[in-house]
Motif scaffolding. Sequence first.
Motif, PDB file in Angstrom:
ATOM      1  N   ASP A 129      42.130  40.023  47.617  1.00  0.00           N
ATOM      2  CA  ASP A 129      43.041  40.709  46.689  1.00  0.00           C
ATOM      3  C   ASP A 129      44.371  41.018  47.360  1.00  0.00           C
ATOM      4  N   ASN A 130      45.384  40.225  47.036  1.00  0.00           N
ATOM      5  CA  ASN A 130      46.747  40.511  47.476  1.00  0.00           C
ATOM      6  C   ASN A 130      47.596  40.775  46.236  1.00  0.00           C
ATOM      7  N   THR A 131      48.894  40.980  46.411  1.00  0.00           N
ATOM      8  CA  THR A 131      49.745  41.309  45.260  1.00  0.00           C
ATOM      9  C   THR A 131      49.765  40.186  44.228  1.00  0.00           C
ATOM     10  N   ALA A 132      49.767  38.940  44.679  1.00  0.00           N
ATOM     11  CA  ALA A 132      49.785  37.808  43.742  1.00  0.00           C
ATOM     12  C   ALA A 132      48.505  37.771  42.907  1.00  0.00           C
ATOM     13  N   ALA A 133      47.355  37.952  43.562  1.00  0.00           N
ATOM     14  CA  ALA A 133      46.076  37.950  42.846  1.00  0.00           C
ATOM     15  C   ALA A 133      45.998  39.131  41.884  1.00  0.00           C
ATOM     16  N   ALA A 134      46.497  40.284  42.333  1.00  0.00           N
ATOM     17  CA  ALA A 134      46.470  41.483  41.495  1.00  0.00           C
ATOM     18  C   ALA A 134      47.350  41.311  40.263  1.00  0.00           C
ATOM     19  N   LEU A 135      48.521  40.700  40.434  1.00  0.00           N
ATOM     20  CA  LEU A 135      49.417  40.487  39.305  1.00  0.00           C
ATOM     21  C   LEU A 135      48.822  39.477  38.332  1.00  0.00           C
TER      22      LEU A 135
END
Length: 213
Positions: A129-135
């Motif tokens: 879970d990084n910012t790209a996956a979260a977005l």
Amino acid sequence: MTMNWRLASRLSVITLAILVVITVALIQRQHAQVPATANMSSSSSSSSGLQGTELDSRIAPNFSLTDQFGKPVSLAQFQGKPVILTFMYTHCPDVCPLTAEKLHSTMQMLGSDAHDIGIIAVSTDPKRDNTAAALNFSQSHNMQDYWHYLVGTQQQLSPVWSSYSILAQTQGDQVNHSMGLYLIDQQGHERLFMDNDFTPSQLAANLKLLLKK
């Protein structure tokens, strides 16, 4: 006779060991389903009208992480608003996507009141879970404008899980984690825990009650 006694003794030890392993596995499975919140007091609907398990109104532990837009977000910044706090991961195949959909339905039910509610989803999967996956996950469930999906490293997330009695264990491609959500009132007190089988109408009703206080 001596050999038979020894064999029986060894079998007893092996049987006891197996029972211990099974017992520990069952306990861990139970903990993965429900947070070990010793401060819970009662379940179902209460005199306050809230539906769920009422908590002892202690101050919710503060934390600060990064959301799906790469912005720092802390629980404290939502002072003055009821807050929904939940824990999930973007690669979850079942419960997490369903929870996100139910949260979206709840916000739609609230209409204009939705802007007076804070929603925080904390990742239980620091490796993926990084910012790209979260977005991407947020957009897939139409939640990008309603919640803050917070991510971080293992070192950053672990203290948050611990503060809210959340178990998060990675097993292969899946993460076994405690499910459900906390409701925190405008003054920052833990008021309610709702199991993951909550309905949008139940959650919306609880939030409307908190908004009136």
